[in-house]
Scaffold this motif. Structure first.
Motif, PDB file in Angstrom:
ATOM      1  N   TYR A  60      -9.409   9.337   5.364  1.00  8.61           N
ATOM      2  CA  TYR A  60      -9.175   9.865   4.015  1.00  8.61           C
ATOM      3  C   TYR A  60     -10.420  10.594   3.506  1.00  8.61           C
ATOM      4  CZ  TYR A  60      -7.860   9.962  -0.941  1.00  8.61           C
ATOM      5  OH  TYR A  60      -7.555  10.367  -2.224  1.00  8.61           O
ATOM      6  N   ASP A  67      -7.627  -0.560   8.488  1.00 12.70           N
ATOM      7  CA  ASP A  67      -7.827  -0.171   7.095  1.00 12.70           C
ATOM      8  C   ASP A  67      -9.133   0.613   6.926  1.00 12.70           C
ATOM      9  OD1 ASP A  67      -5.467  -1.305   6.091  1.00 12.70           O
ATOM     10  OD2 ASP A  67      -6.380  -3.291   6.104  1.00 12.70           O
ATOM     11  N   ASN A  71       1.629   3.225  -2.281  1.00  4.62           N
ATOM     12  CA  ASN A  71       1.066   4.296  -3.115  1.00  4.62           C
ATOM     13  C   ASN A  71      -0.448   4.446  -2.960  1.00  4.62           C
ATOM     14  OD1 ASN A  71       3.547   5.059  -4.379  1.00  4.62           O
ATOM     15  ND2 ASN A  71       3.405   3.245  -5.686  1.00  4.62           N
ATOM     16  N   THR A  72      -1.018   3.832  -1.921  1.00  2.00           N
ATOM     17  CA  THR A  72      -2.465   3.929  -1.701  1.00  2.00           C
ATOM     18  C   THR A  72      -2.796   5.248  -1.006  1.00  2.00           C
ATOM     19  OG1 THR A  72      -2.643   1.524  -1.484  1.00  2.00           O
ATOM     20  CG2 THR A  72      -4.464   2.842  -0.622  1.00  2.00           C
ATOM     21  N   TYR A 129      -3.495   5.812   3.039  1.00  2.17           N
ATOM     22  CA  TYR A 129      -3.058   4.655   3.840  1.00  2.17           C
ATOM     23  C   TYR A 129      -2.076   5.103   4.919  1.00  2.17           C
ATOM     24  CZ  TYR A 129      -0.984   0.167   5.122  1.00  2.17           C
ATOM     25  OH  TYR A 129      -0.534  -0.928   5.819  1.00  2.17           O
ATOM     26  N   ASN A 148       0.805  -1.221   0.000  1.00  6.78           N
ATOM     27  CA  ASN A 148       0.000   0.000   0.000  1.00  6.78           C
ATOM     28  C   ASN A 148       0.838   1.270   0.000  1.00  6.78           C
ATOM     29  OD1 ASN A 148      -3.082  -0.666   0.404  1.00  6.78           O
ATOM     30  ND2 ASN A 148      -1.941  -2.136   1.669  1.00  6.78           N
ATOM     31  N   ASP A 161      -8.467   4.062   8.143  1.00  9.45           N
ATOM     32  CA  ASP A 161      -7.740   4.826   7.108  1.00  9.45           C
ATOM     33  C   ASP A 161      -8.709   5.381   6.072  1.00  9.45           C
ATOM     34  OD1 ASP A 161      -5.271   4.459   8.221  1.00  9.45           O
ATOM     35  OD2 ASP A 161      -4.678   2.826   6.902  1.00  9.45           O
ATOM     36  N   ARG A 162      -9.640   4.524   5.656  1.00 12.23           N
ATOM     37  CA  ARG A 162     -10.628   4.948   4.664  1.00 12.23           C
ATOM     38  C   ARG A 162     -11.466   6.107   5.186  1.00 12.23           C
ATOM     39  NH1 ARG A 162     -12.161   6.083  -0.282  1.00 12.23           N
ATOM     40  NH2 ARG A 162     -14.401   5.805  -0.633  1.00 12.23           N
TER      41      ARG A 162
END
Length: 461
Positions: A206, A199, A33-34, A37, A31, A202-203
């Protein structure tokens, strides 16, 4: 009893702990480049020891937690500055559009057109019997009228575009709020067992970061893992529900605009922050303000010229005629009087009907340098130039603040990335360390297996 079987359990726990650490490192690398993240880390802790007559003896390692490396302070700082960047970025772009509408200084700009209009009256004063000079006055007057119409129309179009953008931004805010509420539900469900849904968090973070570009939001995490997102004092998102923003149509300045409010509450949104505040400010204050100034200029120009023109005489003795239509005095509808449009001989060059009288044309030409605009504090050209000057100052101010804000956001983002972002070099070093630890744990199990084999198969032989 503390025997070889305990050693096997220690080796097994070490093997599982290092395997999980390797998996988390691989997850970080995958991840890198996500967007949004946050790097994760397995927190290792010693397992509960056994109490023996000779003291406590360790029983190996456990993964006590999988932690997100995240700073709440940097998140809060980033969101606060991001909404300011959203506002000033939009204002910078919009003021550049306003500047291009007025297109100054250019030969085709309104300032040049106004100068040519005054010059045409001076030319008529120099040759009051010339029909060509009268035609020039009428045509230059039409250019002034058309210039007013053009600028006013473009400002109206810009304001309409801003109003449409407000509706689109409102829909995007609703979309993001709905997604945050949905992720809240998923996090609450996932964390019922006591684990942390990294995760999903994180979402959610973001999505809140994206939301902060449009409006100024603040957040508060609740005990169950859900996040309440506040817009002003109103809870925009709470648990798995959210309040939509909606727009109501309102009449303003002979047009219809959309006012933003919280759906179902009748409460208008004030001090939105972010791009939405920039849109509202540009539509209701800045562009509307320029339209009002342009209307004032048109009204005072019509009034001043008509007052003098009515007192004069045309080439055939006509008098009491307005040069501009007195019924339409705004920038959007200013017009040449019908009698002037049909017959240039009705243009009053003299204060008497005598042939060759140019006094009235001189009086109108002298308005160029008369204090008739802005409450008789400025000439028409100076008043218009002050409008242009203010636009230039606002454009430079918005551009400078946008650049300063961008530098600040970049600095905060760099600080956040240094803490939260994935470093491939660091992850590779961790992977090598965990790989060696995994191999060593496997050797511990092999050694303990050999010890048990000795006890079971070889003792007493």
């Amino acid at each position: 009893m503390y025997g070889a079987n305990v050693g096997l359990e220690i080796g097994k726990r070490a093997l599982l702990a290092q395997q999980l650490s390797l998996n988390i490192t691989g997850h970080n690398i995958a991840n890198v480049n996500t967007p949004g993240y946050t790097r994760q880390q397995a927190i290792l802790s010693s397992n509960m020891p056994l109490t023996m007559p000779f003291g406590s003896v360790g029983t190996g390692v456990d993964v006590s937690n999988i932690r997100r490396i995240r700073s709440l302070f940097l998140d809060q700082q980033m969101r606060g500055e991001t909404q300011k960047l959203g506002k000033w970025s939009f204002l910078s772009q919009s003021w550049s559009q306003v500047e291009s509408i007025f297109s100054e200084p250019e030969d085709t700009g309104f300032s040049a057109v106004l100068d040519q209009f005054w010059n045409s009256w001076q030319d008529l004063a120099n040759n009051p019997q010339s029909e060509a000079a009268r035609i020039s006055v009428r045509e230059q007057g039409l250019l002034v009228v058309n210039s007013f119409h053009h600028i006013s129309s473009q400002l109206t179009d810009l304001r309409t575009s801003l109003d449409n953008d407000i509706t689109k931004v409102t829909e995007e805010i609703n979309n993001l709020a709905g997604q945050i509420a949905s992720v809240n539900q998923s996090i609450s469900t996932s964390e019922l067992s006591g684990n942390t849904a990294n995760d999903l968090r994180d979402r959610r973070d973001y999505l809140v970061d994206q939301l902060s570009e449009y409006v100024d939001v603040s957040v508060q995490e609740q005990p169950g893992g859900s996040m309440t997102v506040y817009l002003g004092s109103m809870a925009l998102v709470e648990d798995n529900s959210h309040i939509d923003l909606t727009t109501r149509v309102e009449s303003q300045d002979n047009s219809y605009i959309h006012k933003v409010q919280f759906k179902g509450t009748g409460i208008d949104l004030v001090h939105a922050g972010g791009q939405l505040e920039g849109l509202i400010q540009m539509r209701d204050e800045d562009v509307a303000g320029k339209q009002a100034q342009l209307d004032t200029l048109a009204k005072e120009l019509v009034s001043s010229i008509n007052d003098i023109h009515r007192a004069g005489y045309g080439a055939r003795g006509s008098t009491g005629i307005n040069f501009f239509d007195s019924a339409t005095t705004g920038a959007s509808d200013i017009a040449i009087d019908t009698l002037i449009s049909k017959d240039v001989n009705n243009i009053a060059a003299g204060v008497t009907s005598e042939t060759g009288d140019n006094a009235n044309a001189l009086n109108i030409s002298a308005l160029r340098n008369s204090l008739r605009a802005d409450g008789e504090q400025a000439t028409f050209n100076d008043y218009y130039n002050s409008i242009i000057g203010e636009i230039g100052i606002k454009t430079k101010e918005a551009d400078a603040l946008m650049k300063n804000q961008q530098a600040l956001v970049t600095q905060i983002d760099n600080s956040r990335q240094s803490l939260e972002g994935v470093s491939l070099d660091e992850e590779m070093a961790n992977m090598i360390e965990q790989q060696h630890a995994y191999s060593a744990a496997a050797k511990v199990i092999t050694a303990m297996d050999e010890a048990l084999d000795t006890i079971i198969n070889k003792m007493g032989a």
